[in-house]
Design an enzyme around this catalytic site. Structure first.
Site, mmCIF file in Angstrom:
data_model
loop_
_atom_site.group_PDB
_atom_site.id
_atom_site.type_symbol
_atom_site.label_atom_id
_atom_site.label_comp_id
_atom_site.label_asym_id
_atom_site.label_seq_id
_atom_site.Cartn_x
_atom_site.Cartn_y
_atom_site.Cartn_z
ATOM 1 N N GLY A 50 0.891 -1.052 -0.173
ATOM 2 C CA GLY A 50 0.046 -0.020 -0.071
ATOM 3 C C GLY A 50 0.927 1.289 -0.019
ATOM 4 O O GLY A 50 1.666 1.537 0.909
ATOM 5 N N GLY A 53 -1.001 7.300 2.347
ATOM 6 C CA GLY A 53 -0.273 8.032 3.549
ATOM 7 C C GLY A 53 0.314 6.890 4.489
ATOM 8 O O GLY A 53 1.496 7.324 4.920
ATOM 9 N N ALA A 54 -0.344 5.879 4.859
ATOM 10 C CA ALA A 54 0.108 4.939 5.858
ATOM 11 C C ALA A 54 1.336 4.000 5.473
ATOM 12 O O ALA A 54 2.365 4.303 6.170
ATOM 13 C CB ALA A 54 -0.919 4.170 6.375
ATOM 14 N N LEU A 286 -17.658 12.637 -2.762
ATOM 15 C CA LEU A 286 -17.540 13.298 -1.242
ATOM 16 C C LEU A 286 -17.743 14.811 -1.591
ATOM 17 O O LEU A 286 -16.717 15.163 -2.397
ATOM 18 C CB LEU A 286 -16.247 12.796 -0.781
ATOM 19 C CG LEU A 286 -16.573 13.357 1.049
ATOM 20 C CD1 LEU A 286 -17.360 12.387 1.488
ATOM 21 C CD2 LEU A 286 -15.304 13.356 1.493
ATOM 22 N N ARG A 320 -20.170 12.817 12.334
ATOM 23 C CA ARG A 320 -20.940 12.074 11.058
ATOM 24 C C ARG A 320 -22.286 11.158 11.346
ATOM 25 O O ARG A 320 -22.943 11.216 10.587
ATOM 26 C CB ARG A 320 -19.786 11.496 10.073
ATOM 27 C CG ARG A 320 -18.997 12.759 9.559
ATOM 28 C CD ARG A 320 -17.697 12.020 8.831
ATOM 29 N NE ARG A 320 -16.868 13.000 8.446
ATOM 30 C CZ ARG A 320 -15.768 12.873 8.080
ATOM 31 N NH1 ARG A 320 -15.188 11.751 7.808
ATOM 32 N NH2 ARG A 320 -14.969 13.694 7.608
ATOM 33 N N HIS A 390 -18.320 5.632 3.589
ATOM 34 C CA HIS A 390 -16.984 6.441 3.518
ATOM 35 C C HIS A 390 -15.953 5.759 4.135
ATOM 36 O O HIS A 390 -14.888 5.672 3.489
ATOM 37 C CB HIS A 390 -17.413 7.663 3.986
ATOM 38 C CG HIS A 390 -16.275 8.570 4.026
ATOM 39 N ND1 HIS A 390 -15.717 9.102 2.987
ATOM 40 C CD2 HIS A 390 -15.558 9.357 5.052
ATOM 41 C CE1 HIS A 390 -14.773 9.949 3.282
ATOM 42 N NE2 HIS A 390 -14.588 10.219 4.383
ATOM 43 N N GLU A 421 -6.094 2.906 7.151
ATOM 44 C CA GLU A 421 -7.580 2.451 7.183
ATOM 45 C C GLU A 421 -7.808 1.047 7.525
ATOM 46 O O GLU A 421 -8.687 0.440 7.911
ATOM 47 C CB GLU A 421 -8.288 3.163 6.090
ATOM 48 C CG GLU A 421 -9.791 2.915 6.231
ATOM 49 C CD GLU A 421 -10.592 3.570 4.996
ATOM 50 O OE1 GLU A 421 -9.947 4.901 4.633
ATOM 51 O OE2 GLU A 421 -11.854 3.497 4.820
ATOM 52 N N ARG A 432 -15.526 7.394 13.456
ATOM 53 C CA ARG A 432 -14.110 8.464 13.226
ATOM 54 C C ARG A 432 -14.770 9.949 13.221
ATOM 55 O O ARG A 432 -15.494 10.410 12.420
ATOM 56 C CB ARG A 432 -13.469 7.873 11.938
ATOM 57 C CG ARG A 432 -12.212 9.025 11.823
ATOM 58 C CD ARG A 432 -11.585 8.598 10.737
ATOM 59 N NE ARG A 432 -11.740 8.558 9.364
ATOM 60 C CZ ARG A 432 -11.926 9.557 8.675
ATOM 61 N NH1 ARG A 432 -11.695 10.828 9.138
ATOM 62 N NH2 ARG A 432 -12.330 9.566 7.383
HETATM 63 C C1 LIG Z 1 -13.150 11.295 -1.013
HETATM 64 C C2 LIG Z 1 -12.286 11.149 0.579
HETATM 65 C C3 LIG Z 1 -11.982 12.213 1.155
HETATM 66 C C4 LIG Z 1 -11.316 12.276 2.350
HETATM 67 N N1 LIG Z 1 -11.119 13.312 2.988
HETATM 68 C C5 LIG Z 1 -10.468 13.027 4.331
HETATM 69 C C6 LIG Z 1 -9.842 14.185 4.988
HETATM 70 O O1 LIG Z 1 -9.928 15.232 4.501
HETATM 71 N N2 LIG Z 1 -9.337 14.122 6.340
HETATM 72 C C7 LIG Z 1 -8.962 12.514 6.670
HETATM 73 O O2 LIG Z 1 -8.654 12.522 7.735
HETATM 74 N N3 LIG Z 1 -9.395 11.513 6.014
HETATM 75 C C8 LIG Z 1 -10.034 11.700 4.977
HETATM 76 N N4 LIG Z 1 -10.712 10.577 4.281
HETATM 77 C C9 LIG Z 1 -10.384 9.296 4.676
HETATM 78 C C10 LIG Z 1 -8.637 8.884 4.308
HETATM 79 O O3 LIG Z 1 -8.211 9.752 3.229
HETATM 80 C C11 LIG Z 1 -8.577 7.576 4.245
HETATM 81 O O4 LIG Z 1 -8.830 6.902 5.275
HETATM 82 C C12 LIG Z 1 -6.876 7.376 4.083
HETATM 83 O O5 LIG Z 1 -6.155 8.217 2.903
HETATM 84 C C13 LIG Z 1 -6.475 5.923 3.943
HETATM 85 O O6 LIG Z 1 -5.103 5.981 3.757
HETATM 86 P P1 LIG Z 1 -4.395 4.414 3.676
HETATM 87 O O7 LIG Z 1 -2.819 4.807 3.689
HETATM 88 O O8 LIG Z 1 -4.873 3.421 4.622
HETATM 89 O O9 LIG Z 1 -4.634 3.948 2.047
HETATM 90 P P2 LIG Z 1 -4.741 4.454 0.869
HETATM 91 O O10 LIG Z 1 -4.612 5.820 0.677
HETATM 92 O O11 LIG Z 1 -6.432 3.985 0.442
HETATM 93 O O12 LIG Z 1 -4.173 3.409 -0.251
HETATM 94 C C14 LIG Z 1 -4.172 2.334 0.038
HETATM 95 C C15 LIG Z 1 -2.829 1.526 -0.915
HETATM 96 O O13 LIG Z 1 -3.070 0.185 -0.767
HETATM 97 C C16 LIG Z 1 -2.863 -0.302 -2.004
HETATM 98 N N5 LIG Z 1 -3.556 -1.440 -2.267
HETATM 99 C C17 LIG Z 1 -4.627 -1.809 -1.957
HETATM 100 N N6 LIG Z 1 -4.926 -3.239 -2.292
HETATM 101 C C18 LIG Z 1 -3.739 -3.695 -2.602
HETATM 102 C C19 LIG Z 1 -3.285 -5.013 -3.154
HETATM 103 N N7 LIG Z 1 -4.137 -6.009 -3.306
HETATM 104 N N8 LIG Z 1 -2.258 -5.218 -3.698
HETATM 105 C C20 LIG Z 1 -1.148 -3.828 -3.778
HETATM 106 N N9 LIG Z 1 -1.495 -2.868 -3.277
HETATM 107 C C21 LIG Z 1 -2.816 -2.518 -2.655
HETATM 108 C C22 LIG Z 1 -3.481 0.676 -3.165
HETATM 109 O O14 LIG Z 1 -3.021 0.669 -4.385
HETATM 110 C C23 LIG Z 1 -2.965 2.007 -2.568
HETATM 111 O O15 LIG Z 1 -1.711 2.415 -2.781
HETATM 112 C C24 LIG Z 1 -11.143 10.918 2.810
HETATM 113 C C25 LIG Z 1 -11.419 9.634 2.192
HETATM 114 C C26 LIG Z 1 -12.007 9.927 1.121
HETATM 115 C C27 LIG Z 1 -12.442 8.606 0.258
#
Ligand SMILES: Cc1cc2nc3c(=O)[nH]c(=O)nc-3n(C[C@H](O)[C@H](O)[C@H](O)COP(=O)(O)OP(=O)(O)OC[C@H]3O[C@@H](n4cnc5c(N)ncnc54)[C@H](O)[C@@H]3O)c2cc1C
Length: 619
Positions: A50, A53-54, A286, A320, A390, A421, A432
């Site tokens: 992934g 951000g995380a 959104l 929310r 969401h 997430e 959340r």
């Molecule tokens: C439209 C929208 C607006 C938002 N606005 C906000 C905000 O303003 N403030 C806030 O705090 N939160 C917000 N959120 C929530 C927040 O953005 C997400 O919870 C967060 O970005 C998730 O980050 P992540 O690093 O966990 O995963 P993600 O950013 O979802 O990244 C997941 C990664 O995993 C990879 N991946 C998934 N499955 C596989 C696989 N099988 N093999 C290889 N790679 C894989 C993907 O390619 C990607 O790189 C928002 C969410 C959305 C949808």
């Protein structure tokens, strides 16, 4: 080694061979040929699945000392973090007085007291440093006239334990996530992290309670790759694609939690799925809470500001779960605005009082969404909105250092981590607060990366006993060969699952509906066994990858429905018509759900309430 001999080897034997081989080299052996297919084997110290951000924050930390690879099934900077709009919460106190303690309290109360409180305190305290860290790495935040990071209001964030709304969300217009992703990606490429873009991870190499790597399919070639490592971190994001109306990207299919669940890892608090109150009607795209943070107001068909009746203090900026319930209640009482079908009824988000200048400068993306998708200008027109699926509060259970839990008794897997997430720390509890996901990514992504890097220093490589690559190969071959006629098309099953989840496991739930949902989801999982991949090409076979994602969504949907059916109370985003009250005496506990073939085994784990006594939520 000659290729024919290698091709007859089982992967376990192969791994033993690799262990004896020269360390530190990125092995690539072509083995086990099937329908023109090969396994390609690579060795790293750390794997991060992934590139949101995380994942990127964890990779930055891990990459300092360990040979680290990051996987993303889409190009890294297309991860869903890039879609995050409104902001990242941190008690900087730049615009008005604020304290991390208030932030932690709001997080606990917003989560309806299912939050682990010491973890929430870490989130709030480390958020401050994390935001300055992002600033130092080059993130272009909006500024106050004095040059400080600007802050705005967001739902559920208050001063002095609930007195009034506070400006806590740091933001870069309404492209905050995009800026975070770009900043972290640049830093990762600078620090020698290896990226495998468009590689879809389909399984993990588990040897008892130790994780030794992953199996992935390369989109461009269709090849199956095996990656071995001392530690693996999952950061695969959310799974809103279980639902018909969602704000989530197509890639948000919960691959990480599903792959791990099928290997026996329990999933925590899956019944808590957040509906954001303001998705564009019928589409789910959104409209950020930042619009209400800047002064937007929700109105019903008579133009009434109905949140005055539901949350007299915080009004439109209540958490929310409460606002989504208020919107649905208005619609159910006939106060909604009529769509084409009853399911399309909606309310208005009135941003006309915000003014052209603020809309253009602080909410440019939202304004352009309205013009593109609705043909309206939010400067003059009200925006039609309805709740949209969401955010997953639940997921892979971890401690505050990202280590994955085996159970509720303090036991952990070796070399297996999760963050973002897809993980459940748990800092969001039953609901959340806005801006707290981006904080979660940077605080706990970083912590997991640091712990993992330290673990690697002392850990042995362990990839000896898994046949996951062969199993993945056989599964994929089966999806091509399925002979039953007519084979269901994956797309039909997806549509059915999304409708069931939307109607029966949505904002409001009840026992009979959830019972029906569980039965229907079981039937869909059976039907999945007959799904056939239509596209027979090997290269760029997105049909195959989507069908693999559907399996993940179906597994998570069943776990979500079973976890929800069993929780006989209403708390946060889990709101039952037949059990309308929160019941701390019986249900102040985390759910742990284990998938065992066709059934889901549920157990429960204590909640850390060491800082604040649970109280009724009033806003
Ligand atoms: C439209 C929208 C607006 C938002 N606005 C906000 C905000 O303003 N403030 C806030 O705090 N939160 C917000 N959120 C929530 C927040 O953005 C997400 O919870 C967060 O970005 C998730 O980050 P992540 O690093 O966990 O995963 P993600 O950013 O979802 O990244 C997941 C990664 O995993 C990879 N991946 C998934 N499955 C596989 C696989 N099988 N093999 C290889 N790679 C894989 C993907 O390619 C990607 O790189 C928002 C969410 C959305 C949808």
């Amino acid at each position: 080694m000659c290729l024919q001999k290698a091709s007859q080897m089982r992967s376990a034997t192969l791994h033993r061979f690799l262990q004896k081989s020269e360390p530190g080299i990125n092995f690539i052996y072509k083995l086990s040929i099937f329908y023109g297919e090969v396994f390609l084997i690579h060795e790293f110290d750390a794997l991060v699945i992934g590139a949101g951000g995380a994942g990127l924050f964890a990779a930055l930390e891990a990459g300092k000392n360990a040979k680290t690879a990051v996987f993303s099934k889409v190009h890294a900077i297309r991860s869903h973090t890039g879609a995050a709009q409104g902001g990242i919460g941190a008690a900087l106190g730049n615009v008005e007085e604020d304290k991390p303690e208030w932030h932690a309290f709001d997080t606990v109360k917003g989560g309806d007291y299912l939050v682990d409180q010491a973890a929430a305190m870490i989130l709030a305290e480390e958020a401050v440093q994390a935001v300055y860290d992002l600033e130092n790495r080059g993130l272009p935040f909006n500024r106050t006239p004095e040059g400080l990071i600007d802050q705005r209001r967001f739902g559920g964030h208050t001063r002095n334990f609930g007195e009034s709304a506070v400006r806590r969300a740091c933001y870069a217009a309404d492209r905050t996530g995009h800026m975070i992703l770009q900043t972290l990606y640049q830093q990762c490429t600078k620090h020698d992290v290896t990226f495998y873009d468009e590689f879809q991870v389909v399984d993990v190499l588990m040897d008892g309670t130790t994780c030794g790597g992953i199996v992935a399919v390369e989109l461009a070639t269709g090849d199956i790759h095996v990656f071995t490592a001392k530690a693996t971190l999952f950061a695969t994001g959310g799974f809103g694609r279980m639902f018909k109306i969602t704000s989530n990207a197509y890639a948000n299919t919960g691959d990480g939690p599903a792959v791990l669940a099928r290997r026996g890892v329990p999933l925590e608090d899956m019944e808590f799925f957040q509906f954001h109150p303001t998705g564009i009607q019928g589409m789910g795209i959104l409209i950020s809470e930042a619009v209400r943070g800047e002064g937007g107001i929700l109105r019903n068909k008579t133009g009434e500001r109905f949140m005055e009746r539901y949350a007299p203090t915080l009004l439109d900026l209540a958490p929310r779960d409460m606002v989504s319930r208020a919107v649905i209640s208005e619609i159910k009482q006939g106060n909604g605005i009529r769509g084409d079908k009853k399911i399309d009824d909606y309310v208005h988000l009135d941003a006309t009082g915000i003014g052209r200048e603020t809309l253009n400068n602080k909410l440019p993306e939202i304004s352009s969404f309205c013009r593109t998708y609705l043909g309206i200008d939010p400067v003059d027109d009200k925006i039609p909105v309805q709740p949209t699926a969401h955010y997953a509060m639940g997921g892979i259970p971890t401690d505050v250092n990202g280590r994955v839990r085996r159970d509720g008794h303090g036991n952990f897997y070796n070399g297996l981590y999760a963050a973002g997430e897809c993980a459940c720390v748990s800092v969001h509890g039953a609901n959340r607060l806005g801006t707290n996901s981006l904080v979660d990514l940077v605080v706990f992504g970083r912590r997991a990366g640091i712990h993992l890097a330290d673990f690697i220093k002392h850990a042995d490589r362990n990839n000896g006993k898994s046949d996951a690559a062969e199993e993945a190969k056989n599964k994929i071959a089966g999806l091509f060969k399925n002979k039953k006629q007519p084979s269901p098309r994956g797309v039909d099953l997806t549509d059915k699952m999304q409708r069931i989840m939307m109607e029966d496991i949505g904002v409001y739930r009840n026992g009979p509906d959830m019972e029906r949902a569980v039965d229907a989801l079981r039937e869909l999982r059976k039907a999945y066994a007959n799904v056939r991949v239509g596209d027979t090409n090997k290269a760029f076979n997105t049909d195959l990858l989507e069908i693999l994602e559907l399996e993940n969504l179906l597994d998570l949907a069943l776990i979500t429905a079973e976890s929800a059916k069993n929780r006989k109370e209403s708390r946060g985003a889990h709101s039952r018509e037949d059990y309308p009250d929160r019941n701390d005496a019986q249900w102040l506990k985390h759910t742990l759900a284990c998938l065992e073939n066709d059934s889901v085994h549920l157990s429960y784990m204590d909640v850390d309430t060491s800082l604040w006594e649970p109280k009724a939520r009033k806003y």
